[in-house]
Design a protein around this motif. Structure first.
Motif, PDB file in Angstrom:
ATOM      1  N   TRP A  50     -28.720  29.430  -8.542  1.00 14.40           N
ATOM      2  CA  TRP A  50     -28.168  29.358  -7.140  1.00 14.40           C
ATOM      3  C   TRP A  50     -29.328  29.402  -6.161  1.00 14.40           C
ATOM      4  O   TRP A  50     -29.250  28.345  -5.307  1.00 14.40           O
ATOM      5  CB  TRP A  50     -27.110  30.252  -7.076  1.00 14.40           C
ATOM      6  N   PRO A  51     -30.369  30.119  -6.177  1.00 12.97           N
ATOM      7  CA  PRO A  51     -31.065  30.091  -5.102  1.00 12.97           C
ATOM      8  C   PRO A  51     -31.957  28.882  -5.183  1.00 12.97           C
ATOM      9  O   PRO A  51     -32.420  28.548  -3.866  1.00 12.97           O
ATOM     10  CB  PRO A  51     -32.199  31.600  -5.514  1.00 12.97           C
ATOM     11  N   ILE A  52     -32.138  28.031  -6.167  1.00 14.54           N
ATOM     12  CA  ILE A  52     -32.683  26.578  -6.033  1.00 14.54           C
ATOM     13  C   ILE A  52     -31.843  25.702  -5.449  1.00 14.54           C
ATOM     14  O   ILE A  52     -32.393  24.834  -4.804  1.00 14.54           O
ATOM     15  CB  ILE A  52     -33.329  26.443  -7.467  1.00 14.54           C
ATOM     16  N   LEU A  53     -30.539  25.719  -6.022  1.00 22.49           N
ATOM     17  CA  LEU A  53     -29.628  24.739  -5.768  1.00 22.49           C
ATOM     18  C   LEU A  53     -28.990  24.933  -4.439  1.00 22.49           C
ATOM     19  O   LEU A  53     -28.607  23.830  -3.916  1.00 22.49           O
ATOM     20  CB  LEU A  53     -28.553  24.644  -6.915  1.00 22.49           C
ATOM     21  N   ALA A  54     -29.075  26.194  -3.905  1.00 21.68           N
ATOM     22  CA  ALA A  54     -28.042  26.234  -2.813  1.00 21.68           C
ATOM     23  C   ALA A  54     -28.765  25.314  -1.290  1.00 21.68           C
ATOM     24  O   ALA A  54     -27.815  24.734  -0.712  1.00 21.68           O
ATOM     25  CB  ALA A  54     -28.078  27.853  -2.407  1.00 21.68           C
ATOM     26  N   PRO A  55     -30.098  25.445  -1.254  1.00 24.12           N
ATOM     27  CA  PRO A  55     -30.670  24.839   0.074  1.00 24.12           C
ATOM     28  C   PRO A  55     -30.423  23.154  -0.212  1.00 24.12           C
ATOM     29  O   PRO A  55     -30.675  22.346   0.766  1.00 24.12           O
ATOM     30  CB  PRO A  55     -32.150  24.923  -0.214  1.00 24.12           C
ATOM     31  N   LYS A  56     -30.271  22.635  -1.334  1.00 25.53           N
ATOM     32  CA  LYS A  56     -29.634  21.016  -1.575  1.00 25.53           C
ATOM     33  C   LYS A  56     -28.517  20.817  -1.067  1.00 25.53           C
ATOM     34  O   LYS A  56     -28.286  19.530  -1.064  1.00 25.53           O
ATOM     35  CB  LYS A  56     -29.832  20.925  -3.047  1.00 25.53           C
ATOM     36  N   GLY A  57     -27.501  21.674  -0.625  1.00 24.08           N
ATOM     37  CA  GLY A  57     -26.262  21.253  -0.284  1.00 24.08           C
ATOM     38  C   GLY A  57     -25.425  21.077  -1.221  1.00 24.08           C
ATOM     39  O   GLY A  57     -25.653  20.773  -2.624  1.00 24.08           O
ATOM     40  N   LEU A  58     -23.991  21.307  -1.096  1.00 27.43           N
ATOM     41  CA  LEU A  58     -23.022  21.397  -2.254  1.00 27.43           C
ATOM     42  C   LEU A  58     -22.900  20.275  -3.047  1.00 27.43           C
ATOM     43  O   LEU A  58     -22.835  20.102  -4.096  1.00 27.43           O
ATOM     44  CB  LEU A  58     -21.431  21.577  -1.625  1.00 27.43           C
ATOM     45  N   GLU A  59     -23.177  19.051  -2.157  1.00 31.51           N
ATOM     46  CA  GLU A  59     -22.805  17.710  -2.857  1.00 31.51           C
ATOM     47  C   GLU A  59     -23.895  17.450  -4.045  1.00 31.51           C
ATOM     48  O   GLU A  59     -23.580  17.059  -5.268  1.00 31.51           O
ATOM     49  CB  GLU A  59     -22.773  16.399  -1.708  1.00 31.51           C
ATOM     50  N   ARG A  60     -25.145  17.816  -3.943  1.00 28.67           N
ATOM     51  CA  ARG A  60     -26.152  17.572  -4.541  1.00 28.67           C
ATOM     52  C   ARG A  60     -26.274  18.660  -5.603  1.00 28.67           C
ATOM     53  O   ARG A  60     -26.974  18.678  -6.801  1.00 28.67           O
ATOM     54  CB  ARG A  60     -27.554  17.393  -3.935  1.00 28.67           C
ATOM     55  N   ALA A  61     -25.748  19.856  -5.345  1.00 30.22           N
ATOM     56  CA  ALA A  61     -25.884  20.935  -6.276  1.00 30.22           C
ATOM     57  C   ALA A  61     -24.949  20.992  -7.156  1.00 30.22           C
ATOM     58  O   ALA A  61     -24.930  21.863  -8.319  1.00 30.22           O
ATOM     59  CB  ALA A  61     -26.089  22.314  -5.346  1.00 30.22           C
ATOM     60  N   LEU A  62     -23.784  20.472  -6.842  1.00 27.35           N
ATOM     61  CA  LEU A  62     -22.485  20.778  -7.806  1.00 27.35           C
ATOM     62  C   LEU A  62     -22.637  20.364  -9.205  1.00 27.35           C
ATOM     63  O   LEU A  62     -22.508  21.044 -10.071  1.00 27.35           O
ATOM     64  CB  LEU A  62     -21.293  19.954  -7.203  1.00 27.35           C
ATOM     65  N   LEU A  63     -23.160  19.035  -9.437  1.00 23.82           N
ATOM     66  CA  LEU A  63     -23.302  18.461 -10.785  1.00 23.82           C
ATOM     67  C   LEU A  63     -24.338  19.367 -11.683  1.00 23.82           C
ATOM     68  O   LEU A  63     -23.871  20.001 -12.679  1.00 23.82           O
ATOM     69  CB  LEU A  63     -23.412  16.955 -10.799  1.00 23.82           C
ATOM     70  N   PRO A  64     -25.500  19.357 -11.020  1.00 22.39           N
ATOM     71  CA  PRO A  64     -26.479  20.351 -12.306  1.00 22.39           C
ATOM     72  C   PRO A  64     -26.032  21.622 -12.106  1.00 22.39           C
ATOM     73  O   PRO A  64     -26.046  22.345 -13.275  1.00 22.39           O
ATOM     74  CB  PRO A  64     -27.903  20.320 -11.323  1.00 22.39           C
ATOM     75  N   GLY A  65     -25.559  22.174 -11.064  1.00 26.73           N
ATOM     76  CA  GLY A  65     -25.112  23.611 -10.933  1.00 26.73           C
ATOM     77  C   GLY A  65     -24.024  24.051 -11.800  1.00 26.73           C
ATOM     78  O   GLY A  65     -23.968  24.847 -12.610  1.00 26.73           O
TER      79      GLY A  65
END
Lengths: 198, 270
Positions: free
Chosen positions: B103-118
């Protein structure tokens, strides 16, 4: 008469007063690059650079003081090998991975330093802190050349400074321990910087 | 000697295998042979990164969880009666672990870009941990075969996705699982795996694969494919067949799925 004289004296002294004050500069991203060298398998030197850099300088040549703050987006690194060819991934892709710069988790590295030695009007040594992979360690840079003056591209309307600085650090000190040995622990830095006065 | 120990094949393969074989052989009589996986993983960590946990990066969080998982497994195996909620709780723990790490790595990318890998990381971890515990942990051969294929698949995909470090950690899990299987093949009977083995193998491989997706270049669908390895290791084999044959067949099933995951990782590189 006396009043006119003192006003004139003040006006004449103004440029010197201005020169003595600390001046702020902004890094010219088109002419500033940090380069890095490592030794590959004990043989050749592999050189790379980061394509982007931003930051600020503050210089006071009269007081012989100065500071520098640099920020480098680590994903912009390039060693000239971006095409994987028949390999799983290219060298640049590998360098961006957690084996080395881990750019997804640590998108920037930074340096904050203070000029501690001067040769005339030029800073000679900068002592500071390099932050890489979330680890902050001291790093001293030696300024190899330095020059300030009017920018000839703008017929002197802009004032700028520029030069080169070198330094070295052990990457394992920052937790970058992957294949230390086959790829040298020591990383040499060579930074070219130009900056416009704000 | 120093040169040999610096060889990645030794760091991620041979040395972890020897450590795991020793642990599996010595501790199997005490139902702790499953500690072979963490012995292999710890050996690889010792050689590759060392036991440093500051700053607490994603990789170091995975290492910490890799050490904590078998300890939790011992508690589950020896202190609690099995319940049907256990697998669900562990699946939830797997999802929470993935969220804590990434989460700390994906959060700054925004929901749209974080959703699939996260989403892939969380679901793959939950599924791998939960399913493996409920369907494989009680069978030492199935658990070993799943760990072997999961480790090899996560390791292979990570190497193809530009991270040799995660590749070696995955291979170390495979080496540990292979040693655990080998002991059973040699003595001709199954040994206890339980949560001690399965939690460590499932947690580590799911999180390593997810890390190779988020921090390197393994595509999300390769991670999803890898999560099907436990399913392959649960396919029916003749329970009356010799242990070595069961181990061989189940490993082949797992390797087939792991191979698909690696092929997807290779193909994603263009």
């Amino acid at each position: 008469m006396s009043s006119k004289f003192s006003t004139g004296l003040f006006a004449a002294a103004l440029p010197f007063a201005a020169a003595a004050a600390p001046e702020s500069f902004t890094i010219d991203a088109y002419h500033s690059f940090p380069y890095f060298d490592t030794v590959h398998l004990g043989t050749s030197v592999i050189r790379g650079r980061f394509e982007k850099i931003s930051g600020k300088l503050v210089l006071d040549t009269a007081a012989k003081t100065g500071t520098i703050e640099l920020t480098v987006p680590t994903a912009t690194l390039s060693t000239g090998d971006n095409d994987k060819g028949s390999r799983p991934r290219s060298r640049d892709e590998h360098l961006r991975s957690p084996d080395f710069f881990n750019v997804a988790e640590f998108p920037t590295m930074s340096y904050k330093g203070t000029a501690t030695k001067w040769h005339g009007d030029a800073p000679a040594t900068v002592e500071g802190q390099l932050t890489l992979l979330g680890v902050t360690k001291p790093l001293t840079l030696t300024v190899e050349r330095w020059k300030c003056g009017p920018d000839p591209r703008t017929q002197g309307k802009r004032y700028f400074c520029g030069g080169n600085a070198t330094g070295a650090f052990n990457r394992s000190d920052f937790g970058m321990k992957f294949i230390v040995g086959p790829v040298s622990d020591e990383v040499k830095l060579w930074i070219s910087v130009e900056a416009f006065r704000d | 000697m120093q040169e040999m120990l610096a060889n990645p094949a030794v760091q991620g393969g041979l040395a972890p295998f020897i450590a795991a074989l020793t642990v599996a052989a010595l501790l199997a009589p005490f139902r702790l042979g499953g500690l072979a996986v963490v012995a292999a993983f710890a050996t690889a960590v010792y050689f590759i990164a060392g036991f440093t946990f500051e700053p607490l990066t994603a990789t170091r969080k995975i290492i910490l969880l890799g050490f904590a998982a078998p300890l939790a497994g011992i508690v589950i195996d020896f202190a609690f009666r099995p319940t049907r909620f256990e697998a669900w709780a562990l699946a939830l723990a797997g999802a929470a672990a993935a969220a804590w790490i990434f989460w700390p790595i994906l959060a700054p990318k925004g929901l749209e870009r974080a959703l699939l890998p996260g989403g892939t990381a969380v679901l793959a971890a939950a599924w791998t941990v939960g399913f493996s515990h409920s369907r494989l942990a009680e069978d030492g051969v199935r658990a070993g075969a799943a760990g072997l294929a999961l480790g090899a698949g996560a390791g292979g995909a990570a190497i193809l996705g530009a991270s040799l470090t995660y590749g070696l950690y995955g291979m170390a899990v495979a080496a540990g699982s292979g040693a655990f299987l080998l002991v059973q093949m040699i003595i001709g009977r199954k040994i206890h795996a339980g949560a001690t083995f399965m939690l460590a193998a499932a947690f580590l491989t799911a999180l390593l694969a997810a890390a190779a997706m988020i921090l390197a270049q393994v595509p999300w669908y390769a991670v999803a494919a890898l999560a099907l390895v436990p399913l392959a290791a649960s396919l029916p084999v003749n329970a009356g067949a010799p242990v070595w044959l069961q181990a061989l067949l189940l490993s082949l099933f797992g390797f087939f799925v792991a191979g698909i995951a690696c092929a997807l990782a290779w193909h994603a590189g263009g």
